[in-house]
Design an enzyme around this catalytic site. Structure first.
Site, PDB file in Angstrom:
ATOM      1  N   GLN A   1       1.036  -1.242  -0.082  1.00  0.00           N
ATOM      2  CA  GLN A   1       0.059   0.051  -0.080  1.00  0.00           C
ATOM      3  C   GLN A   1       0.830   1.236   0.101  1.00  0.00           C
ATOM      4  OE1 GLN A   1      -3.591  -0.678   3.075  1.00  0.00           O
ATOM      5  NE2 GLN A   1      -1.896  -2.072   3.665  1.00  0.00           N
TER       6      GLN A   1
ATOM      7  N   HIS B   1      -1.402   1.442  -4.299  1.00  0.00           N
ATOM      8  CA  HIS B   1      -1.706   2.873  -4.351  1.00  0.00           C
ATOM      9  C   HIS B   1      -0.573   3.818  -5.229  1.00  0.00           C
ATOM     10  CE1 HIS B   1      -3.824   1.726  -0.248  1.00  0.00           C
ATOM     11  NE2 HIS B   1      -4.336   1.553  -1.155  1.00  0.00           N
TER      12      HIS B   1
HETATM   13  N1  APR Z   1       6.628  -2.507  12.197  1.00  0.00           N
HETATM   14  C1  APR Z   1       5.162  -3.141  11.935  1.00  0.00           C
HETATM   15  N2  APR Z   1       4.121  -2.452  12.127  1.00  0.00           N
HETATM   16  C2  APR Z   1       4.135  -1.077  12.553  1.00  0.00           C
HETATM   17  C3  APR Z   1       5.394  -0.623  12.880  1.00  0.00           C
HETATM   18  C4  APR Z   1       6.658  -1.366  12.773  1.00  0.00           C
HETATM   19  N3  APR Z   1       7.752  -0.988  13.191  1.00  0.00           N
HETATM   20  N4  APR Z   1       4.993   0.869  13.395  1.00  0.00           N
HETATM   21  C5  APR Z   1       3.935   0.899  13.262  1.00  0.00           C
HETATM   22  N5  APR Z   1       2.998  -0.101  12.914  1.00  0.00           N
HETATM   23  C6  APR Z   1       1.733  -0.518  12.347  1.00  0.00           C
HETATM   24  C7  APR Z   1       0.707   0.330  13.135  1.00  0.00           C
HETATM   25  O1  APR Z   1       0.333  -0.144  14.451  1.00  0.00           O
HETATM   26  C8  APR Z   1      -0.332   0.535  12.232  1.00  0.00           C
HETATM   27  O2  APR Z   1      -1.486  -0.537  12.687  1.00  0.00           O
HETATM   28  O3  APR Z   1       1.566  -0.094  11.035  1.00  0.00           O
HETATM   29  C9  APR Z   1       0.252   0.279  10.989  1.00  0.00           C
HETATM   30  C10 APR Z   1       0.399   1.481  10.077  1.00  0.00           C
HETATM   31  O4  APR Z   1      -0.963   1.969   9.791  1.00  0.00           O
HETATM   32  P1  APR Z   1      -1.412   3.191   8.728  1.00  0.00           P
HETATM   33  O5  APR Z   1      -0.831   4.248   9.187  1.00  0.00           O
HETATM   34  O6  APR Z   1      -2.912   3.186   8.919  1.00  0.00           O
HETATM   35  O7  APR Z   1      -0.987   2.704   7.425  1.00  0.00           O
HETATM   36  P2  APR Z   1      -1.723   1.767   6.236  1.00  0.00           P
HETATM   37  O8  APR Z   1      -2.303   0.747   7.088  1.00  0.00           O
HETATM   38  O9  APR Z   1      -0.631   1.262   5.626  1.00  0.00           O
HETATM   39  O10 APR Z   1      -2.719   2.733   5.660  1.00  0.00           O
HETATM   40  C11 APR Z   1      -3.226   2.376   4.563  1.00  0.00           C
HETATM   41  O11 APR Z   1      -4.352   4.414   4.087  1.00  0.00           O
HETATM   42  O12 APR Z   1      -3.464   6.470   4.548  1.00  0.00           O
HETATM   43  C12 APR Z   1      -3.829   5.670   3.395  1.00  0.00           C
HETATM   44  O13 APR Z   1      -3.071   5.278   1.175  1.00  0.00           O
HETATM   45  C13 APR Z   1      -2.643   5.379   2.600  1.00  0.00           C
HETATM   46  O14 APR Z   1      -1.888   3.189   1.913  1.00  0.00           O
HETATM   47  C14 APR Z   1      -2.205   3.987   3.125  1.00  0.00           C
HETATM   48  C15 APR Z   1      -3.484   3.318   3.285  1.00  0.00           C
END
Ligand code: APR
Length: 257
Positions: free
Chosen positions: A108, A126
């Site tokens: 993503q 994305h």
């Molecule tokens: N290792 C693993 N996971 C982690 C770490 C780490 N070091 N640090 C944080 N996380 C986890 C958090 O707990 C959270 O659940 O990564 C996740 C990040 O979540 P989001 O910020 O929501 O990112 P994502 O799931 O990729 O968002 C999906 O939403 O914002 C839009 O288009 C954008 O691609 C993105 C989509």
């Protein structure tokens, strides 16, 4: 060292990892967190830029109303990303691509760090901040060479207006990318879900499809997510610390044979 390593990685996972043929990995912003890329959600907060929540500045509606502002936001993000490097999670995933008969990496993320770590054929659901796309002829241009895009760039092919080649909120995914990812999820043995809050669809459907088709699904995240209940295992921790562990426990095991 071995006892601790073993406890994070179950016997079941080690055995399945050692014999898997077809593996799918879905990643989200969390896989890049240890590289210094801010996540969007997690730890109870959401990202904001110039007072605007990210899902406002990163939306199709904003692009229609104020394309220069959207370019400014992506200039800022490319500026941050240009200084950052892949971390051990990206590197482990890159190594895995040559380990299995079939390996599919679905991300993503638009940060390009999987490519920087050596991953090939990455399904970028994305898009990428390192590309621009013409609104008229759809041709793409590579932004790696250009430090900052001043104003709104024009298409070198047709003179049309260029936009960041990133899927913004309220927009559809590029044709076929989800279908391709879903196809491999339907036939995989193992599906890893790494660093995603699993609230954005259709990406979050990938592990659900894999699970429904009988795959063993493993989540890697310091926090539980809406997907945790359907996962066979949730490894609570940082991807950069856990993913390399999975590999090395299998290597240690095999070396004993
Ligand atoms: N290792 C693993 N996971 C982690 C770490 C780490 N070091 N640090 C944080 N996380 C986890 C958090 O707990 C959270 O659940 O990564 C996740 C990040 O979540 P989001 O910020 O929501 O990112 P994502 O799931 O990729 O968002 C999906 O939403 O914002 C839009 O288009 C954008 O691609 C993105 C989509």
């Amino acid at each position: 060292m071995q006892a601790a390593t073993k406890s994070v990685v179950s016997e079941e996972l080690r055995a399945r990892f050692a014999r898997a043929k077809n593996v799918v990995v879905l990643t989200g912003a969390g896989v890049s967190a240890e590289s210094g890329v801010p996540t969007f959600r997690g730890a109870g907060k959401t990202a904001v830029w110039k007072g605007m929540p990210f899902d406002v500045i990163s939306s199709g509606a904003k692009l229609d109303r104020d394309l220069p502002a959207v370019w400014e936001w992506f200039n800022y993000r490319r500026g941050v990303l240009r200084t950052l490097k892949p971390n051990p999670a990206h590197e482990a995933i890159a190594r895995w691509q040559d380990r299995f008969e079939r390996f599919t990496l679905v991300t993503q993320n638009v940060d390009g760090l999987h490519h920087a770590a050596g991953s090939r054929n990455v399904i970028e659901l994305h898009g990428s901040v390192w590309r621009a796309r013409c609104l008229t002829c759809n041709s793409r241009s590579d932004l790696r060479a250009s430090e900052v895009v001043a104003g709104v760039p024009s298409c070198l092919d047709c003179g049309g207006v260029m936009r960041p080649d990133v899927v913004l909120f309220g927009e559809m995914l590029p044709r076929g990318v989800f279908e391709q990812a879903a196809m491999w999820a339907e036939s995989c043995d193992l599906c890893f879900v790494v660093g995603t809050s699993a609230v954005v669809y259709p990406a979050a459907a990938i592990p659900e499809i894999a699970r429904a088709a009988g795959a063993y699904v493993i989540e890697v995240n310091p926090e539980r997510t809406p997907l945790s209940n359907i996962c066979d295992e949730t490894l609570m921790g940082k991807a950069g610390e856990i993913l390399p562990l999975i590999e090395c426990t299998v290597v240690i095991e095999n070396s004993k044979d």
